[in-house]
Write an enzyme that holds these catalytic residues in place. Structure first.
Site, PDB file in Angstrom:
ATOM      1  CG  ASN A 109      17.689  29.085 -29.728  1.00 54.35           C
ATOM      2  OD1 ASN A 109      18.749  28.470 -29.562  1.00 54.35           O
ATOM      3  ND2 ASN A 109      17.440  30.251 -29.121  1.00 54.35           N
ATOM      4  CG  PHE A 113      27.318  28.151 -27.861  1.00 51.70           C
ATOM      5  CD1 PHE A 113      26.343  29.130 -27.927  1.00 51.70           C
ATOM      6  CD2 PHE A 113      28.169  28.149 -26.763  1.00 51.70           C
ATOM      7  CE1 PHE A 113      26.210  30.093 -26.928  1.00 51.70           C
ATOM      8  CE2 PHE A 113      28.054  29.107 -25.759  1.00 51.70           C
ATOM      9  CZ  PHE A 113      27.070  30.068 -25.830  1.00 51.70           C
ATOM     10  CB  SER A 171      23.537  30.167 -24.383  1.00 53.46           C
ATOM     11  OG  SER A 171      22.836  29.105 -24.998  1.00 53.46           O
ATOM     12  CG  ASN A 173      19.629  26.464 -25.892  1.00 58.99           C
ATOM     13  OD1 ASN A 173      18.683  25.977 -25.279  1.00 58.99           O
ATOM     14  ND2 ASN A 173      19.512  27.523 -26.667  1.00 58.99           N
ATOM     15  CB  THR A 174      26.070  25.348 -23.419  1.00 61.98           C
ATOM     16  OG1 THR A 174      26.097  25.605 -24.831  1.00 61.98           O
ATOM     17  CG2 THR A 174      27.339  24.592 -23.034  1.00 61.98           C
ATOM     18  CE  LYS A 205      22.454  38.056 -25.770  1.00 60.52           C
ATOM     19  NZ  LYS A 205      22.330  37.854 -27.232  1.00 60.52           N
ATOM     20  CG  ASN A 234      20.953  34.660 -24.468  1.00 58.39           C
ATOM     21  OD1 ASN A 234      20.176  34.274 -25.333  1.00 58.39           O
ATOM     22  ND2 ASN A 234      22.251  34.416 -24.522  1.00 58.39           N
TER      23      ASN A 234
END
Length: 342
Positions: A109, A113, A171, A173-174, A205, A234
């Site tokens: 993915n 967010f 994450s 993805n940012t 996390k 994660n």
């Protein structure tokens, strides 16, 4: 509910995810009996001063906006972590951004967010029955000029209603978000979050893609700033050998291929903290045997996500009941007695 599985796999992964959330939300309203939180004295455990009816949790990212809280508890989970929620709504990254790697029993993915903002979620949280432990995972907006301030805002709002709050700086993805896991930025972030959380337990996390020096530094900072538990970990940006045609997609990889790395990071953080911080293991957990192995390796709790895609909505109940059987087989009175015993 197994009836829905082939139908969901016949459509785009993100559309299937949205449909699943709507279905579970509808079931939680009483249109179908799901069974409720699994409760067994052997499974009850206490972490960070919170009583968990069982150690099987729903990982953040499944129900980002808290639309199906009661439904997920009804599936048997002892805890549900919603989010990641940011101070302001944001659409996330361009689509397509969610990919099933069916041959690998994995998912990639790059959602970014996507959520409706924490203030929009608060009324839904207030309306939920909260049959188990409810947590809120918070993050920073992509275009925030002060990401540390965003986290403080999220923690302050979430702490009013959550049983615990998770800071998500892991994450992939940012852009730049994982930089907050290091050095002065991490210490400043944790200090601000500690001040904002009041008396609510605060979890952190972390990513699996860390060097040993990073792990030691994160562990020391977490202890210094009174973090109550670490969620390890994660999704990964690494790419083990994969078979799916989607293997080359960018983003975070989760599911079965993450199992070995997740086990290793659990061991690394257990060593780095000296067992002084509770650990929650995430990544590649697909059954009771794996959940039990993580607990014996030092996890006080475990969380599920990607395996639900392939094992179906009955997974949490099967894992919980299987875990109770394994504890009894090996003579452990409860989960706490088994933590770190392996």
């Amino acid at each position: 509910m197994a009836f829905y599985h082939p139908l969901l796999f016949a459509i785009d992964a993100e559309r299937a995810h949205r449909l699943t959330i709507r279905l579970i939300s509808a079931w939680s309203g009483g249109t179908a009996p799901l069974g409720g939180v699994v409760r067994d004295p052997r499974l009850e455990t206490r972490v960070a001063g919170i009583s968990f009816p069982n150690p099987i949790g729903l990982a953040a990212g499944v129900d980002k906006d808290g639309e199906a809280i009661d439904g997920f508890f009804a599936l048997g989970f002892g805890s549900v972590e919603i989010g990641t929620l940011t101070p302001l709504p944001q659409p996330g990254n361009p689509k397509p951004r969610l990919f099933r790697l069916t041959e690998d029993r994995a998912v990639i993915n790059r959602m970014g967010f996507n959520n409706g903002g924490i203030e929009a979620a608060l009324p839904r949280i207030d309306r939920s029955g909260r049959a188990g432990v409810l947590a809120i995972n918070v993050g920073a907006n992509k275009d925030a000029t002060d990401r540390i301030a965003d986290y403080a805002t999220g923690v302050r709002l979430a702490a009013k209603v959550a049983d615990y709050v998770t800071i998500n700086i892991s994450s992939p993805n940012t852009p730049g978000l994982r930089d907050l896991q290091r050095g002065d930025a991490l210490n400043e972030l944790l200090a601000g979050a500690d001040e904002a959380r009041g008396l609510t337990p605060l979890f952190l996390k972390v990513a699996p893609d860390l060097e040993l020096a990073d792990i030691d530094a994160i562990a020391a900072a977490a202890i210094a700033h009174r973090i109550d538990a670490l969620i390890v970990s994660n999704t990964t940006i690494s790419r083990p050998a994969l078979q799916s045609r989607h293997a080359g997609e960018s983003g975070g990889l989760s599911g079965a291929p993450l199992k070995g790395l997740a086990r290793q990071r659990l061991a690394d953080f257990r060593a780095a903290t000296g067992g002084t911080l509770p650990l929650i293991s995430v990544g590649g957990i697909d059954g009771a045997e794996e959940a039990y192995a993580r607990i014996r390796a030092g996890a006080s709790l475990v969380q599920l996500y990607t395996a639900l895609v392939y094992e179906g909505p009955g997974l949490a109940r099967r894992v919980a009941r299987g875990l109770a059987t394994l504890l009894e087989r090996d003579g452990f009175a409860d989960v706490a007695a088994a933590v770190g015993s392996g």
